[in-house]
Scaffold this motif. Sequence first.
Motif, PDB file in Angstrom:
ATOM      1  N   LEU A  29       0.856  -1.184   0.000  1.00  0.00           N
ATOM      2  CA  LEU A  29       0.000   0.000   0.000  1.00  0.00           C
ATOM      3  C   LEU A  29       0.889   1.229   0.000  1.00  0.00           C
ATOM      4  CD1 LEU A  29      -2.736   1.444   0.237  1.00  0.00           C
ATOM      5  CD2 LEU A  29      -2.534   1.240   2.731  1.00  0.00           C
ATOM      6  N   LEU A  30       0.857   1.986  -1.091  1.00  0.00           N
ATOM      7  CA  LEU A  30       1.630   3.221  -1.211  1.00  0.00           C
ATOM      8  C   LEU A  30       0.747   4.376  -0.750  1.00  0.00           C
ATOM      9  CD1 LEU A  30       4.065   4.906  -2.133  1.00  0.00           C
ATOM     10  CD2 LEU A  30       3.089   4.878  -4.444  1.00  0.00           C
ATOM     11  N   VAL A  31       1.178   5.064   0.306  1.00  0.00           N
ATOM     12  CA  VAL A  31       0.377   6.128   0.906  1.00  0.00           C
ATOM     13  C   VAL A  31       1.089   7.460   0.720  1.00  0.00           C
ATOM     14  CG1 VAL A  31      -0.760   6.942   3.000  1.00  0.00           C
ATOM     15  CG2 VAL A  31      -0.442   4.496   2.639  1.00  0.00           C
ATOM     16  N   LYS A  32       0.378   8.407   0.126  1.00  0.00           N
ATOM     17  CA  LYS A  32       0.884   9.765  -0.008  1.00  0.00           C
ATOM     18  C   LYS A  32      -0.071  10.729   0.694  1.00  0.00           C
ATOM     19  CE  LYS A  32       3.345   9.162  -4.420  1.00  0.00           C
ATOM     20  NZ  LYS A  32       3.547   9.733  -5.776  1.00  0.00           N
ATOM     21  N   GLY A  33       0.380  11.964   0.869  1.00  0.00           N
ATOM     22  CA  GLY A  33      -0.434  12.976   1.528  1.00  0.00           C
ATOM     23  C   GLY A  33       0.462  14.035   2.133  1.00  0.00           C
ATOM     24  N   GLU A  34      -0.147  15.130   2.562  1.00  0.00           N
ATOM     25  CA  GLU A  34       0.626  16.202   3.202  1.00  0.00           C
ATOM     26  C   GLU A  34       1.391  15.657   4.397  1.00  0.00           C
ATOM     27  OE1 GLU A  34      -1.108  19.928   4.352  1.00  0.00           O
ATOM     28  OE2 GLU A  34      -2.566  19.862   2.716  1.00  0.00           O
ATOM     29  N   PRO A  35       2.603  16.199   4.670  1.00  0.00           N
ATOM     30  CA  PRO A  35       3.289  15.824   5.903  1.00  0.00           C
ATOM     31  C   PRO A  35       2.398  16.126   7.116  1.00  0.00           C
ATOM     32  CG  PRO A  35       4.777  17.035   4.462  1.00  0.00           C
ATOM     33  CD  PRO A  35       3.409  17.118   3.836  1.00  0.00           C
ATOM     34  N   GLY A  36       2.395  15.218   8.070  1.00  0.00           N
ATOM     35  CA  GLY A  36       1.600  15.432   9.277  1.00  0.00           C
ATOM     36  C   GLY A  36       0.183  14.924   9.196  1.00  0.00           C
ATOM     37  N   PRO A 110       4.075  -9.923   9.850  1.00  0.00           N
ATOM     38  CA  PRO A 110       4.073  -8.573  10.407  1.00  0.00           C
ATOM     39  C   PRO A 110       3.520  -7.531   9.445  1.00  0.00           C
ATOM     40  CG  PRO A 110       6.216  -9.034   9.506  1.00  0.00           C
ATOM     41  CD  PRO A 110       5.356 -10.252   9.217  1.00  0.00           C
ATOM     42  N   VAL A 111       3.429  -6.307   9.950  1.00  0.00           N
ATOM     43  CA  VAL A 111       3.227  -5.124   9.111  1.00  0.00           C
ATOM     44  C   VAL A 111       4.607  -4.515   8.926  1.00  0.00           C
ATOM     45  CG1 VAL A 111       2.200  -2.831   8.930  1.00  0.00           C
ATOM     46  CG2 VAL A 111       0.874  -4.714   9.918  1.00  0.00           C
ATOM     47  N   LEU A 112       5.040  -4.377   7.677  1.00  0.00           N
ATOM     48  CA  LEU A 112       6.349  -3.806   7.364  1.00  0.00           C
ATOM     49  C   LEU A 112       6.151  -2.385   6.843  1.00  0.00           C
ATOM     50  CD1 LEU A 112       9.429  -3.873   6.832  1.00  0.00           C
ATOM     51  CD2 LEU A 112       8.915  -4.919   4.612  1.00  0.00           C
ATOM     52  N   LEU A 113       6.694  -1.418   7.558  1.00  0.00           N
ATOM     53  CA  LEU A 113       6.633  -0.019   7.136  1.00  0.00           C
ATOM     54  C   LEU A 113       7.935   0.359   6.441  1.00  0.00           C
ATOM     55  CD1 LEU A 113       5.525   2.918   7.132  1.00  0.00           C
ATOM     56  CD2 LEU A 113       6.582   3.180   9.402  1.00  0.00           C
ATOM     57  N   ILE A 114       7.826   0.813   5.191  1.00  0.00           N
ATOM     58  CA  ILE A 114       8.951   1.417   4.471  1.00  0.00           C
ATOM     59  C   ILE A 114       8.628   2.906   4.388  1.00  0.00           C
ATOM     60  CG2 ILE A 114      10.351   1.406   2.369  1.00  0.00           C
ATOM     61  CD1 ILE A 114       9.454  -1.447   1.861  1.00  0.00           C
ATOM     62  N   ASP A 115       9.226   3.675   5.271  1.00  0.00           N
ATOM     63  CA  ASP A 115       8.793   5.049   5.508  1.00  0.00           C
ATOM     64  C   ASP A 115       9.602   6.063   4.708  1.00  0.00           C
ATOM     65  OD1 ASP A 115       7.173   6.960   6.773  1.00  0.00           O
ATOM     66  OD2 ASP A 115       8.650   7.297   8.352  1.00  0.00           O
ATOM     67  N   GLU A 116       8.887   6.909   3.953  1.00  0.00           N
ATOM     68  CA  GLU A 116       9.471   7.994   3.166  1.00  0.00           C
ATOM     69  C   GLU A 116      10.438   7.452   2.111  1.00  0.00           C
ATOM     70  OE1 GLU A 116      10.975  10.892   6.005  1.00  0.00           O
ATOM     71  OE2 GLU A 116       8.997  11.819   6.073  1.00  0.00           O
ATOM     72  N   ASN A 159       6.366  11.399   0.553  1.00  0.00           N
ATOM     73  CA  ASN A 159       5.985  12.810   0.664  1.00  0.00           C
ATOM     74  C   ASN A 159       6.051  13.528  -0.676  1.00  0.00           C
ATOM     75  OD1 ASN A 159       5.370  12.979   3.437  1.00  0.00           O
ATOM     76  ND2 ASN A 159       7.546  13.096   3.951  1.00  0.00           N
ATOM     77  N   ASN A 160       6.154  12.756  -1.763  1.00  0.00           N
ATOM     78  CA  ASN A 160       6.179  13.325  -3.101  1.00  0.00           C
ATOM     79  C   ASN A 160       7.389  14.209  -3.346  1.00  0.00           C
ATOM     80  OD1 ASN A 160       4.216  12.297  -4.762  1.00  0.00           O
ATOM     81  ND2 ASN A 160       2.687  13.844  -4.305  1.00  0.00           N
ATOM     82  N   GLU A 161       8.515  13.895  -2.693  1.00  0.00           N
ATOM     83  CA  GLU A 161       9.723  14.680  -2.923  1.00  0.00           C
ATOM     84  C   GLU A 161      10.307  14.398  -4.308  1.00  0.00           C
ATOM     85  OE1 GLU A 161      12.568  14.363   0.198  1.00  0.00           O
ATOM     86  OE2 GLU A 161      11.163  14.986   1.763  1.00  0.00           O
ATOM     87  N   LYS A 162      10.057  13.188  -4.810  1.00  0.00           N
ATOM     88  CA  LYS A 162      10.464  12.868  -6.180  1.00  0.00           C
ATOM     89  C   LYS A 162       9.510  11.830  -6.741  1.00  0.00           C
ATOM     90  CE  LYS A 162      14.673  11.466  -5.223  1.00  0.00           C
ATOM     91  NZ  LYS A 162      14.929  11.278  -3.788  1.00  0.00           N
ATOM     92  N   GLU A 163       9.440  11.758  -8.069  1.00  0.00           N
ATOM     93  CA  GLU A 163       8.557  10.804  -8.730  1.00  0.00           C
ATOM     94  C   GLU A 163       9.085   9.379  -8.540  1.00  0.00           C
ATOM     95  OE1 GLU A 163       5.627  11.166 -10.339  1.00  0.00           O
ATOM     96  OE2 GLU A 163       5.633  13.248  -9.671  1.00  0.00           O
ATOM     97  N   PHE A 173      -0.820  -0.734  -4.467  1.00  0.00           N
ATOM     98  CA  PHE A 173      -2.159  -0.155  -4.378  1.00  0.00           C
ATOM     99  C   PHE A 173      -1.953   1.235  -3.794  1.00  0.00           C
ATOM    100  CE2 PHE A 173      -6.320   0.882  -2.810  1.00  0.00           C
ATOM    101  CZ  PHE A 173      -7.177   0.270  -3.710  1.00  0.00           C
ATOM    102  N   PHE A 174      -2.505   2.243  -4.460  1.00  0.00           N
ATOM    103  CA  PHE A 174      -2.204   3.633  -4.113  1.00  0.00           C
ATOM    104  C   PHE A 174      -3.358   4.272  -3.346  1.00  0.00           C
ATOM    105  CE2 PHE A 174      -2.698   8.156  -5.226  1.00  0.00           C
ATOM    106  CZ  PHE A 174      -1.536   8.649  -4.671  1.00  0.00           C
ATOM    107  N   HIS A 175      -2.991   5.083  -2.344  1.00  0.00           N
ATOM    108  CA  HIS A 175      -4.006   5.889  -1.652  1.00  0.00           C
ATOM    109  C   HIS A 175      -3.403   7.231  -1.255  1.00  0.00           C
ATOM    110  CE1 HIS A 175      -7.564   6.889   0.641  1.00  0.00           C
ATOM    111  NE2 HIS A 175      -6.788   7.234   1.659  1.00  0.00           N
ATOM    112  N   PHE A 176      -4.138   8.290  -1.540  1.00  0.00           N
ATOM    113  CA  PHE A 176      -3.739   9.638  -1.127  1.00  0.00           C
ATOM    114  C   PHE A 176      -4.602  10.042   0.062  1.00  0.00           C
ATOM    115  CE2 PHE A 176      -3.821  14.240  -1.069  1.00  0.00           C
ATOM    116  CZ  PHE A 176      -2.489  14.583  -1.312  1.00  0.00           C
ATOM    117  N   ILE A 177      -3.979  10.329   1.186  1.00  0.00           N
ATOM    118  CA  ILE A 177      -4.722  10.753   2.375  1.00  0.00           C
ATOM    119  C   ILE A 177      -5.089  12.228   2.223  1.00  0.00           C
ATOM    120  CG2 ILE A 177      -4.646  11.095   4.868  1.00  0.00           C
ATOM    121  CD1 ILE A 177      -2.890   8.712   5.152  1.00  0.00           C
TER     122      ILE A 177
END
Length: 282
Positions: A29-36, A110-116, A159-163, A173-177
Amino acid sequence: MRFEGTESYVATDDLKIAVNAAVTLERPLLVKGEPGTGKTVLAKEIADGLSRPLIEWHIKSTTRAQQGLYEYDAVSRLRDSQLGDDRVHDIRNYIRRGKLWEAFVAEQPPVLLIDEIDKADIEFPNDLLLELDRMEFHVYETQEVVKARARPIVIITSNNEKELPDAFLRRCFFHFIQFPDRETMERIVQVHYPDIKRRLLREALTLFFEVRAVKGLKKRPSTSELLDWIKLLAAEDVPPEVLREQDPSKAIPPLHGALLKNEQDVHLFERLAFMARRESAG
């Protein structure tokens, strides 16, 4: 078992649908959205909500994909060989497991978080394509194949710093918060501060969304900054009337350091307040 949010995390319906869809499809699950907006916290809440362990891999600009699999410490082996240490006879003593290896061999999926993920080099996502697809990788030094006991739930934040590469996006699977609306934000605040006074919450939210609407802000305050600000307002016992009298175009909000995080935005509010005073004096 489906993710329905937790007592400490307000998940919107579309977010719950995205999480459960990614689990069903067995895709990251690829999650994007404003920081915070709670992207990183989401992985912890999914782990709590589904009663799974959480493994976190926080990406930096210097992080390489190989580090997520394993690293071979040749320097330590050379040093030990010079010292006559018996450990040198087993190369496995110098293989350091990465976060993916930990996730693959965990007794409970487990749940594996690959953050930023967008902080790393542009090739970083592509370097993980095969491993995330097949849920296995080869350890060249020992000639063994590490296979996942069961597929972990993979949450990737950006955080959409680069494509990100198209080949990588196709496998997610993509989701924008979306930034929370006022009703959702009120629920979020009440989860963190259940004893907050209703009038203070109402006036704080009104002023917060007015600040976010000011044109020219370099960084609009986020959910996490609102929570910090409200905590300060309650701790300093700021009367709701003070917030109601504030006009973001005429004055800087009280305790603004929790909301405004750079000098450009502070100067913007100072200029607006100065211009407003000149107009009223004229």
